[in-house]
Scaffold this active site. Sequence first.
Site, PDB file in Angstrom:
ATOM      1  CB  SER A 136      -0.868   0.011   1.267  1.00  0.00           C
ATOM      2  OG  SER A 136      -1.502   1.272   1.414  1.00  0.00           O
ATOM      3  CE1 TYR A 149      -4.024  -1.969   5.084  1.00  0.00           C
ATOM      4  CE2 TYR A 149      -3.316   0.262   4.518  1.00  0.00           C
ATOM      5  CZ  TYR A 149      -3.790  -0.983   4.137  1.00  0.00           C
ATOM      6  OH  TYR A 149      -4.011  -1.258   2.801  1.00  0.00           O
TER       7      TYR A 149
HETATM    8  N1  LIG Z   1      -8.706  -0.332  -1.364  1.00  0.00           N
HETATM    9  C1  LIG Z   1      -7.642   0.420  -1.162  1.00  0.00           C
HETATM   10  O1  LIG Z   1      -7.711   1.655  -1.161  1.00  0.00           O
HETATM   11  C2  LIG Z   1      -6.295  -0.220  -0.934  1.00  0.00           C
HETATM   12  C3  LIG Z   1      -5.168   0.613  -0.910  1.00  0.00           C
HETATM   13  C4  LIG Z   1      -3.927   0.060  -0.705  1.00  0.00           C
HETATM   14  C5  LIG Z   1      -3.794  -1.302  -0.516  1.00  0.00           C
HETATM   15  N2  LIG Z   1      -4.901  -2.096  -0.540  1.00  0.00           N
HETATM   16  C6  LIG Z   1      -4.693  -3.532  -0.332  1.00  0.00           C
HETATM   17  O2  LIG Z   1      -5.295  -4.257  -1.387  1.00  0.00           O
HETATM   18  C7  LIG Z   1      -5.604  -5.569  -0.937  1.00  0.00           C
HETATM   19  C8  LIG Z   1      -7.025  -5.908  -1.358  1.00  0.00           C
HETATM   20  O3  LIG Z   1      -7.926  -5.071  -0.668  1.00  0.00           O
HETATM   21  P1  LIG Z   1      -9.236  -4.468  -1.345  1.00  0.00           P
HETATM   22  O4  LIG Z   1      -9.085  -3.009  -1.353  1.00  0.00           O
HETATM   23  O5  LIG Z   1      -9.544  -5.175  -2.592  1.00  0.00           O
HETATM   24  O6  LIG Z   1     -10.334  -4.749  -0.219  1.00  0.00           O
HETATM   25  P2  LIG Z   1     -11.268  -5.998   0.013  1.00  0.00           P
HETATM   26  O7  LIG Z   1     -11.749  -5.885   1.402  1.00  0.00           O
HETATM   27  O8  LIG Z   1     -12.263  -6.121  -1.077  1.00  0.00           O
HETATM   28  O9  LIG Z   1     -10.255  -7.223  -0.153  1.00  0.00           O
HETATM   29  C9  LIG Z   1      -9.567  -7.826   0.891  1.00  0.00           C
HETATM   30  C10 LIG Z   1      -9.821  -9.315   0.770  1.00  0.00           C
HETATM   31  O10 LIG Z   1      -9.075  -9.982   1.781  1.00  0.00           O
HETATM   32  C11 LIG Z   1      -9.923 -10.917   2.380  1.00  0.00           C
HETATM   33  N3  LIG Z   1      -9.506 -11.198   3.748  1.00  0.00           N
HETATM   34  C12 LIG Z   1      -9.352 -10.322   4.767  1.00  0.00           C
HETATM   35  N4  LIG Z   1      -9.066 -10.997   5.890  1.00  0.00           N
HETATM   36  C13 LIG Z   1      -9.043 -12.313   5.559  1.00  0.00           C
HETATM   37  C14 LIG Z   1      -8.839 -13.506   6.276  1.00  0.00           C
HETATM   38  N5  LIG Z   1      -8.592 -13.496   7.585  1.00  0.00           N
HETATM   39  N6  LIG Z   1      -8.887 -14.685   5.618  1.00  0.00           N
HETATM   40  C15 LIG Z   1      -9.157 -14.731   4.287  1.00  0.00           C
HETATM   41  N7  LIG Z   1      -9.371 -13.630   3.551  1.00  0.00           N
HETATM   42  C16 LIG Z   1      -9.322 -12.439   4.188  1.00  0.00           C
HETATM   43  C17 LIG Z   1     -11.300 -10.278   2.369  1.00  0.00           C
HETATM   44  O11 LIG Z   1     -12.321 -11.236   2.571  1.00  0.00           O
HETATM   45  C18 LIG Z   1     -11.299  -9.654   0.996  1.00  0.00           C
HETATM   46  O12 LIG Z   1     -11.738 -10.567   0.018  1.00  0.00           O
HETATM   47  C19 LIG Z   1      -5.396  -5.567   0.572  1.00  0.00           C
HETATM   48  O13 LIG Z   1      -4.145  -6.168   0.873  1.00  0.00           O
HETATM   49  C20 LIG Z   1      -5.368  -4.089   0.912  1.00  0.00           C
HETATM   50  O14 LIG Z   1      -4.627  -3.809   2.081  1.00  0.00           O
HETATM   51  C21 LIG Z   1      -6.148  -1.589  -0.753  1.00  0.00           C
END
Ligand SMILES: NC(=O)c1ccc[n+]([C@@H]2O[C@H](COP(=O)([O-])OP(=O)(O)OC[C@H]3O[C@@H](n4cnc5c(N)ncnc54)[C@H](O)[C@@H]3O)[C@@H](O)[C@H]2O)c1
Length: 242
Positions: A136, A149
């Site tokens: 991130s 985080y």
């Molecule tokens: N959305 C943003 O702005 C953003 C920014 C920077 C980084 N990210 C990173 O991108 C990645 C994906 O996130 P996203 O934004 O698509 O959100 P999201 O919540 O849709 O995706 C996260 C996924 O991880 C799964 N997950 C979380 N805890 C879990 C567990 N204990 N066991 C199994 N699965 C689990 C959730 O069920 C979900 O499907 C993450 O690593 C997040 O930190 C997102």
Amino acid sequence: MNFQNRTAIVTGGTSGIGESTVRQLLEKGATVLVLGRNAEKGKQLEALGNCKFYSCDVADPASIESVCSKILEAHPTIDILVNNAGMSLDGTVESLTLEEWNRIFAVNVTSIYLMSKYIVPAMRKNGYGRIINIGSTAGTVGAWGLHAYSATKGAVIQLSKSMAAEYAKEGILVNCLCPGGTMTPLMEGIGANDLDDFAKLFPIGRLAQPDEIARTIVFLASEEASFMAGSTVLVDGGFTCI
Ligand SMILES: NC(=O)c1ccc[n+]([C@@H]2O[C@H](COP(=O)([O-])OP(=O)(O)OC[C@H]3O[C@@H](n4cnc5c(N)ncnc54)[C@H](O)[C@@H]3O)[C@@H](O)[C@H]2O)c1
């Protein structure tokens, strides 16, 4: 980019960036193994063909070990591992409980260590691999109110570099993709006004759609990224350039 005869694992693949990655890899011919907690969405993805859903709680080491063992029995060759599952958590060093701190490290960092521990040996046997760890922007700069985080995502970036240095010679290329603000369920709970204010922090003037992040994940997973190892790839609409 053609992923015929490639097998990919995507953790957290039932929503947001992970789901977009699964769909794009499937469209390009890969067999995709989706790890996640949403069985209903898993079934929908399986219906697309060449896709198998595995229920897995990545915070639970036993769950990861058992799913990886099932996967390797059915698919001894794994070409691509996208360590995408992650959670966010508001809080400062003062407000976070130790339980919360340990939980977010388990989900965001330890899961990557464990997934890699079980899958890298299969990649080494095959002399080929692409691992994309999702960091991130919060892992590259400080983040108000997101102390744990941002610490986990800094760890993901560094782990990716060390893994890259270790395995590049064996044809396993590890990179870390750092998204900026992206419209996914992770953003749920943030009010529309706050989202508008957040979007103003991005020179590009808006937040990303998950597909825009997934496209670069798919590139890193492809043979096109043949000279990339240990890179921290920012897909952040310019957030970290100012
Ligand atoms: N959305 C943003 O702005 C953003 C920014 C920077 C980084 N990210 C990173 O991108 C990645 C994906 O996130 P996203 O934004 O698509 O959100 P999201 O919540 O849709 O995706 C996260 C996924 O991880 C799964 N997950 C979380 N805890 C879990 C567990 N204990 N066991 C199994 N699965 C689990 C959730 O069920 C979900 O499907 C993450 O690593 C997040 O930190 C997102």
